[in-house]
Design a protein around this motif. Sequence first.
Motif, PDB file in Angstrom:
ATOM      1  N   ILE A 283       0.756  -1.260  -0.070  1.00 54.51           N
ATOM      2  CA  ILE A 283      -0.087   0.040   0.124  1.00 54.51           C
ATOM      3  C   ILE A 283       0.783   1.367   0.100  1.00 54.51           C
ATOM      4  O   ILE A 283       0.746   2.190  -0.848  1.00 54.51           O
ATOM      5  CB  ILE A 283      -0.898   0.084   1.195  1.00 54.51           C
ATOM      6  N   ILE A 284       1.929   1.268   0.841  1.00 50.32           N
ATOM      7  CA  ILE A 284       2.545   2.443   0.906  1.00 50.32           C
ATOM      8  C   ILE A 284       3.770   2.492  -0.140  1.00 50.32           C
ATOM      9  O   ILE A 284       3.980   3.697  -0.522  1.00 50.32           O
ATOM     10  CB  ILE A 284       3.227   2.770   2.229  1.00 50.32           C
ATOM     11  N   ARG A 285       4.314   1.478  -0.798  1.00 46.21           N
ATOM     12  CA  ARG A 285       5.040   1.421  -1.824  1.00 46.21           C
ATOM     13  C   ARG A 285       4.471   2.033  -2.933  1.00 46.21           C
ATOM     14  O   ARG A 285       5.393   2.435  -4.026  1.00 46.21           O
ATOM     15  CB  ARG A 285       5.698   0.094  -2.037  1.00 46.21           C
ATOM     16  N   MET A 286       3.062   1.501  -3.165  1.00 48.39           N
ATOM     17  CA  MET A 286       2.445   2.164  -4.318  1.00 48.39           C
ATOM     18  C   MET A 286       2.222   3.742  -4.542  1.00 48.39           C
ATOM     19  O   MET A 286       2.460   4.292  -5.276  1.00 48.39           O
ATOM     20  CB  MET A 286       0.988   1.403  -4.579  1.00 48.39           C
ATOM     21  N   LEU A 287       2.214   4.113  -3.153  1.00 52.36           N
ATOM     22  CA  LEU A 287       1.969   5.630  -3.211  1.00 52.36           C
ATOM     23  C   LEU A 287       3.398   6.281  -3.056  1.00 52.36           C
ATOM     24  O   LEU A 287       3.335   7.524  -3.528  1.00 52.36           O
ATOM     25  CB  LEU A 287       1.595   5.823  -1.583  1.00 52.36           C
ATOM     26  N   MET A 288       4.556   5.635  -2.689  1.00 51.54           N
ATOM     27  CA  MET A 288       5.869   6.430  -3.057  1.00 51.54           C
ATOM     28  C   MET A 288       6.264   5.915  -4.589  1.00 51.54           C
ATOM     29  O   MET A 288       7.451   6.193  -4.722  1.00 51.54           O
ATOM     30  CB  MET A 288       6.983   5.444  -2.035  1.00 51.54           C
ATOM     31  N   THR A 289       5.487   5.449  -5.423  1.00 49.53           N
ATOM     32  CA  THR A 289       5.665   4.850  -6.744  1.00 49.53           C
ATOM     33  C   THR A 289       6.515   3.981  -6.838  1.00 49.53           C
ATOM     34  O   THR A 289       7.351   3.962  -7.916  1.00 49.53           O
ATOM     35  CB  THR A 289       6.089   6.228  -7.881  1.00 49.53           C
ATOM     36  N   LEU A 290       6.927   3.036  -5.752  1.00 48.81           N
ATOM     37  CA  LEU A 290       7.914   2.140  -6.171  1.00 48.81           C
ATOM     38  C   LEU A 290       7.255   0.717  -6.592  1.00 48.81           C
ATOM     39  O   LEU A 290       7.798  -0.182  -7.083  1.00 48.81           O
ATOM     40  CB  LEU A 290       8.631   1.666  -4.730  1.00 48.81           C
ATOM     41  N   GLU A 291       5.946   0.589  -6.678  1.00 48.32           N
ATOM     42  CA  GLU A 291       5.037  -0.268  -7.265  1.00 48.32           C
ATOM     43  C   GLU A 291       4.089   0.137  -7.969  1.00 48.32           C
ATOM     44  O   GLU A 291       3.395   1.255  -7.580  1.00 48.32           O
ATOM     45  CB  GLU A 291       4.615  -1.413  -6.180  1.00 48.32           C
ATOM     46  N   GLN A 292       3.602  -0.336  -9.008  1.00 46.83           N
ATOM     47  CA  GLN A 292       2.506   0.266 -10.012  1.00 46.83           C
ATOM     48  C   GLN A 292       1.339  -0.622  -9.883  1.00 46.83           C
ATOM     49  O   GLN A 292       1.355  -1.816  -9.657  1.00 46.83           O
ATOM     50  CB  GLN A 292       2.690   0.285 -11.395  1.00 46.83           C
ATOM     51  N   PRO A 293       0.069  -0.133  -9.322  1.00 47.52           N
ATOM     52  CA  PRO A 293      -1.027  -0.779  -8.987  1.00 47.52           C
ATOM     53  C   PRO A 293      -1.578  -1.384 -10.127  1.00 47.52           C
ATOM     54  O   PRO A 293      -1.296  -0.919 -11.311  1.00 47.52           O
ATOM     55  CB  PRO A 293      -2.037   0.268  -8.528  1.00 47.52           C
ATOM     56  N   THR A 294      -2.082  -2.519 -10.193  1.00 47.01           N
ATOM     57  CA  THR A 294      -2.703  -3.329 -11.279  1.00 47.01           C
ATOM     58  C   THR A 294      -3.775  -2.617 -11.904  1.00 47.01           C
ATOM     59  O   THR A 294      -3.958  -2.603 -13.223  1.00 47.01           O
ATOM     60  CB  THR A 294      -2.808  -4.784 -10.878  1.00 47.01           C
ATOM     61  N   SER A 295      -4.633  -1.953 -11.132  1.00 41.20           N
ATOM     62  CA  SER A 295      -5.949  -1.390 -11.184  1.00 41.20           C
ATOM     63  C   SER A 295      -6.110  -0.364 -10.180  1.00 41.20           C
ATOM     64  O   SER A 295      -5.939  -0.553  -9.030  1.00 41.20           O
ATOM     65  CB  SER A 295      -6.919  -2.299 -12.002  1.00 41.20           C
ATOM     66  N   GLY A 296      -7.140   0.390 -10.588  1.00 40.14           N
ATOM     67  CA  GLY A 296      -7.600   1.335  -9.629  1.00 40.14           C
ATOM     68  C   GLY A 296      -6.685   2.861  -9.731  1.00 40.14           C
ATOM     69  O   GLY A 296      -5.849   3.048 -10.453  1.00 40.14           O
ATOM     70  N   GLU A 297      -7.203   3.806  -8.759  1.00 43.34           N
ATOM     71  CA  GLU A 297      -6.439   4.993  -8.877  1.00 43.34           C
ATOM     72  C   GLU A 297      -5.926   5.413  -7.347  1.00 43.34           C
ATOM     73  O   GLU A 297      -6.593   5.090  -6.491  1.00 43.34           O
ATOM     74  CB  GLU A 297      -7.542   6.123  -9.250  1.00 43.34           C
ATOM     75  N   ILE A 298      -4.862   6.017  -7.358  1.00 42.82           N
ATOM     76  CA  ILE A 298      -4.533   6.636  -6.174  1.00 42.82           C
ATOM     77  C   ILE A 298      -4.316   8.075  -6.270  1.00 42.82           C
ATOM     78  O   ILE A 298      -3.444   8.599  -7.408  1.00 42.82           O
ATOM     79  CB  ILE A 298      -2.909   6.144  -5.793  1.00 42.82           C
ATOM     80  N   ILE A 299      -5.164   8.657  -5.568  1.00 42.23           N
ATOM     81  CA  ILE A 299      -5.434  10.274  -5.793  1.00 42.23           C
ATOM     82  C   ILE A 299      -4.394  11.078  -4.713  1.00 42.23           C
ATOM     83  O   ILE A 299      -4.644  10.683  -3.529  1.00 42.23           O
ATOM     84  CB  ILE A 299      -6.681  10.894  -5.689  1.00 42.23           C
TER      85      ILE A 299
END
Lengths: 232, 272
Positions: free
Chosen positions: B63-79
């Motif tokens: 969850i936090i790695r996606m927010l730091m742009t270290l992992e890309q979500p497979t789908s969905g949005e992070i605003i």
Amino acid sequence: MEFYFLYMGVIIINAIIEVFPVLMKGIHITITVFILSVIFGYLFAFIAGLCRLSNNIIIRSTTSFYVEIFRGTSLIVQLFWLYYAIPMLFNIGIDNRLMAGVLAISLNYGAYMSEIVRGSILAVDKGQTEASIALNLTRFQRMRLVVFPQALRMMLPEFGNYLIQMLKATSLVSLIGMTDILYHGNILRSTNLSMAPTVYLLLLVFYFIMALPLIFLTRKGEEISKRGVANG
Amino acid sequence: MAELVKEMKQSITPKRGAKPIVEYKDVYKSFGEVEVLKGLNLDIFPGEKVALIGPSGSGKTTIIRMLMTLEQPTSGEIIVDGTDLWHMKKNGKTIPANEKHLREVRGDIGMVFQHFNLFPHMTILENCMTAPIQVKKESKETARERSVEMLEKVGLGDKLDNYPSQLSGGQKQRVAMARALVMRPKIMLFDEVTSALDPELVGEVLEVIRDIAEEGEMAMVLVTHEMDFALEIADRVIFLDDGVIAEQGSASEVLEESDNERLQQFLYRFRS
């Protein structure tokens, strides 16, 4: 008996006195070829090593092609290609011996060393890149400030080894008629066959003495390397 | 007592009415065949302290790695602050974000890692100064001054010219926090920051986090196994299980009052 040894000693000393200045005539060629080959060799190594890590598949595959061709074929044949074959085929000139010699050695060793560059960059802990992303550094800043300086420390010991190998490889340029120390030694031997042992013994000594500072540099490189990659 | 804590927590719980600074909208994430997150919806508010807990493999760190742009979500949005992190608009079409877009959006986010990830070839002062100079284009003097100040704040003012390898784990982690804080993030992410430390060094790191939390301005998301610490500083505790939020609420609600069975099992293992 004693007289015989004395006699032999005088002959050897005479021979050395005779051979030494002849070989010295070629030393500036050997050193010039070496220094230029080192500069271009490292340059090609870094360019090719970084290109092989590119996201662009065309850049990546072109570079792999270069690396595999130059690693997979003989350096002497590459030298002959550059000096004899390419000028004839394309009617353009590497009629310059120095250029052909330096290009052959630096392209060949550049290909080998590009693998060290690539491997070292890949060996830097992924956490380093992640930390620099978290600090919002650009892709280029991440490479320049964080990854590359650490990779360089890992490259140093291997780079030192190749430095010594490049020195020894310079002897091949005598085969395209460059007047390096081996060339002068060969001329002397062909005019006086009995000189052969003295000539080749002195040649070994010459190369070894030139290699000494490089061996020392390699040791230094290893020390720096050990200091630099301690855990963050 | 529990009532009192709950009341206190609610009174300091940040402006729930305010606009969230981070919104996860139906986020999925798979690694190969393994689906780690299965439709995450989560809002984080400015200044809010959120603790993420859950068994390993439950997707907390993702969850936090996606927010730091270290992992890309497979789908969905992070605003983030109103802007879609992983997508951008071009000629009216929505396309995957490029590096430039990611850099613009993640500028207000900082992160501290489990394994510190200090730069071993730089002194600890250089570790802190580099990003303000390179990214924020601060002068060397300003960056130096602010870095020294921050390092003093985490109690390492006497180690400025030391290299990371000369520090203990706890000291390294405090440097890592100073390094992140110098960038003045609005959101700080802590990824199991005490897990790699010897037990006797955990305290000094938690102390610093407590200080930061008390200043209150930053939103903080902590992935942690320190339950007591989560109870102490978190406005909200989120229990993740099998890729979804299984339980959330104030620390006391989740850690003491919930009757979620999986959560009970999880807590039991920790407290025994």
